[in-house]
Design a protein around this motif. Structure first.
Motif, mmCIF file in Angstrom:
data_model
loop_
_atom_site.group_PDB
_atom_site.id
_atom_site.type_symbol
_atom_site.label_atom_id
_atom_site.label_comp_id
_atom_site.label_asym_id
_atom_site.label_seq_id
_atom_site.Cartn_x
_atom_site.Cartn_y
_atom_site.Cartn_z
ATOM 1 N N GLY A 1 0.831 -1.208 0.000
ATOM 2 C CA GLY A 1 0.000 0.000 0.000
ATOM 3 C C GLY A 1 0.868 1.260 0.000
ATOM 4 O O GLY A 1 0.619 2.201 -0.753
ATOM 5 N N ALA B 1 -8.455 2.539 -8.388
ATOM 6 C CA ALA B 1 -8.650 1.318 -7.573
ATOM 7 C C ALA B 1 -8.387 1.625 -6.104
ATOM 8 O O ALA B 1 -9.162 1.245 -5.218
ATOM 9 N N ILE B 2 -7.317 2.333 -5.833
ATOM 10 C CA ILE B 2 -6.950 2.604 -4.437
ATOM 11 C C ILE B 2 -7.986 3.494 -3.764
ATOM 12 O O ILE B 2 -8.449 3.190 -2.668
ATOM 13 N N LYS C 1 -10.660 -0.805 -3.916
ATOM 14 C CA LYS C 1 -10.577 -2.092 -4.640
ATOM 15 C C LYS C 1 -9.128 -2.563 -4.699
ATOM 16 O O LYS C 1 -8.210 -1.788 -4.420
ATOM 17 N N LEU C 2 -8.939 -3.820 -5.104
ATOM 18 C CA LEU C 2 -7.569 -4.328 -5.203
ATOM 19 C C LEU C 2 -6.952 -3.951 -6.542
ATOM 20 O O LEU C 2 -7.641 -3.898 -7.562
ATOM 21 N N VAL D 1 0.868 -6.030 -8.817
ATOM 22 C CA VAL D 1 1.434 -6.031 -7.459
ATOM 23 C C VAL D 1 2.539 -7.081 -7.350
ATOM 24 O O VAL D 1 3.595 -6.836 -6.751
ATOM 25 N N GLY E 1 0.482 -6.555 3.845
ATOM 26 C CA GLY E 1 -0.496 -6.285 2.775
ATOM 27 C C GLY E 1 -0.237 -7.057 1.492
ATOM 28 O O GLY E 1 -0.839 -6.782 0.466
ATOM 29 N N ARG F 1 -5.832 9.420 4.538
ATOM 30 C CA ARG F 1 -5.705 8.628 3.316
ATOM 31 C C ARG F 1 -7.017 8.726 2.548
ATOM 32 O O ARG F 1 -8.081 8.718 3.163
ATOM 33 N N ARG G 1 -13.104 -2.111 1.452
ATOM 34 C CA ARG G 1 -11.847 -2.815 1.751
ATOM 35 C C ARG G 1 -12.080 -3.970 2.718
ATOM 36 O O ARG G 1 -11.483 -5.041 2.590
HETATM 37 P P1 AMP Z 1 -3.011 -0.859 2.475
HETATM 38 O O1 AMP Z 1 -2.099 0.310 2.688
HETATM 39 O O2 AMP Z 1 -2.358 -2.180 2.719
HETATM 40 O O3 AMP Z 1 -4.329 -0.698 3.208
HETATM 41 O O4 AMP Z 1 -3.366 -0.864 0.909
HETATM 42 C C1 AMP Z 1 -4.011 0.249 0.323
HETATM 43 C C2 AMP Z 1 -4.557 -0.150 -1.035
HETATM 44 O O5 AMP Z 1 -3.486 -0.536 -1.918
HETATM 45 C C3 AMP Z 1 -5.497 -1.361 -1.049
HETATM 46 O O6 AMP Z 1 -6.829 -1.020 -0.682
HETATM 47 C C4 AMP Z 1 -5.381 -1.797 -2.497
HETATM 48 O O7 AMP Z 1 -6.102 -0.915 -3.360
HETATM 49 C C5 AMP Z 1 -3.902 -1.594 -2.783
HETATM 50 N N1 AMP Z 1 -3.113 -2.779 -2.441
HETATM 51 C C6 AMP Z 1 -2.167 -2.883 -1.472
HETATM 52 N N2 AMP Z 1 -1.638 -4.109 -1.457
HETATM 53 C C7 AMP Z 1 -2.272 -4.812 -2.431
HETATM 54 C C8 AMP Z 1 -2.193 -6.149 -2.883
HETATM 55 N N3 AMP Z 1 -1.352 -7.038 -2.333
HETATM 56 N N4 AMP Z 1 -3.008 -6.532 -3.901
HETATM 57 C C9 AMP Z 1 -3.850 -5.655 -4.488
HETATM 58 N N5 AMP Z 1 -3.995 -4.389 -4.092
HETATM 59 C C10 AMP Z 1 -3.212 -3.958 -3.072
#
Ligand code: AMP
Length: 229
Positions: free
Chosen positions: A36, A56-57, A61-62, A68, A90, A171, A182
């Motif tokens: 992330g 997406a972020i 969404k992923l 990634v 993550g 964020r 999420r």
């Molecule tokens: P995080 O900081 O881990 O909450 O991640 C923030 C955002 O980054 C997530 O909601 C996704 O949109 C994206 N993201 C982070 N890691 C991944 C991953 N392993 N696969 C897909 N999307 C990811």
């Protein structure tokens, strides 16, 4: 050569994976990779990747498995040899990512020990934490703070980062609709992901993180049989 330790933190957003990672890197000299954080850096730098993933972020969404996984592979090739222990915060988030990561590790590095830690905490706690979360706006810092009353993560000076004096901000995905999205996505993948590790004979260590950060760190060290102050 000593076997590398790779810790995979599996848990919902806001379960404290990043905060525990920071403590482990500061106190034990480990290194952590937050996919992330890397993505947010790409977005702020408006890189080619950043432009593809911005939507997406923001919507919670992923990002695609291919994108990634490629980014993580590049990171590992650069850092793996130098690091005693690595935390993945993550990643992997889907079975496809987990399969591609295991294959990559086996082909490229051979010697490693994987420790899968599953963080569990109630969804209501997570929503409350995320609604009060602020991060440092400096993309090379991104330290996490909380404005919850009495939190050990409160900044010393209001809305400023303790580490680099940059301003704090929210964020874009810590708003109610994206938080819900999420959490839903996390729960859709969690069961299959954990089953994947078990099928591949990697035990999953269950970790209740509904407690103060200091206690989470102490318990983590005990669970992993680590000695560090
Ligand atoms: P995080 O900081 O881990 O909450 O991640 C923030 C955002 O980054 C997530 O909601 C996704 O949109 C994206 N993201 C982070 N890691 C991944 C991953 N392993 N696969 C897909 N999307 C990811």
């Amino acid at each position: 050569m000593k076997e590398k330790q790779i810790y995979i933190f599996v848990g919902p957003p806001g379960s404290g994976k990043g905060s525990l990672s920071s403590l482990c890197t500061n106190k034990m000299g480990w290194v952590s990779l937050s996919t992330g954080n890397l993505f947010r850096k790409h977005i702020l730098e408006q890189s080619h990747i950043g432009k593809q993933i911005d939507f997406a972020i923001k919507s919670g969404k992923l990002v695609s498995d291919e994108l990634v996984s490629e980014m993580v592979r590049d990171w590992f090739v650069e850092y793996f040899d130098e690091m005693p222990a690595i935390i993945l915060d993550g990643y992997p988030r889907t079975v496809v990512q987990a399969g591609s990561f295991l294959q990559f590790l086996r082909e490229k590095f051979g010697q490693f020990q994987l420790r899968i830690v599953r963080f569990f905490v109630a969804d209501e706690t997570v929503v409350e934490r995320l609604s009060n979360r602020y991060i440092c706006k400096n993309i090379d810092c991104q330290s996490v703070y909380s404005l919850m009353k009495g939190s050990p993560l409160s900044p010393r000076v209001s809305m400023m980062c303790d580490k680099c004096d940059s301003p704090l901000g929210r964020r874009s995905d810590d708003e109610p609709r994206a938080i819900r999205e999420r959490l839903t996505i996390y729960h859709q993948h969690e069961k299959n992901l954990l089953q994947f590790y078990l099928t591949h004979k990697y035990p999953v260590i269950e970790f209740n993180v509904d407690k103060k950060l200091h206690d989470v760190f102490e318990e983590f060290k005990q669970l992993m049989c680590l000695n560090a102050s």
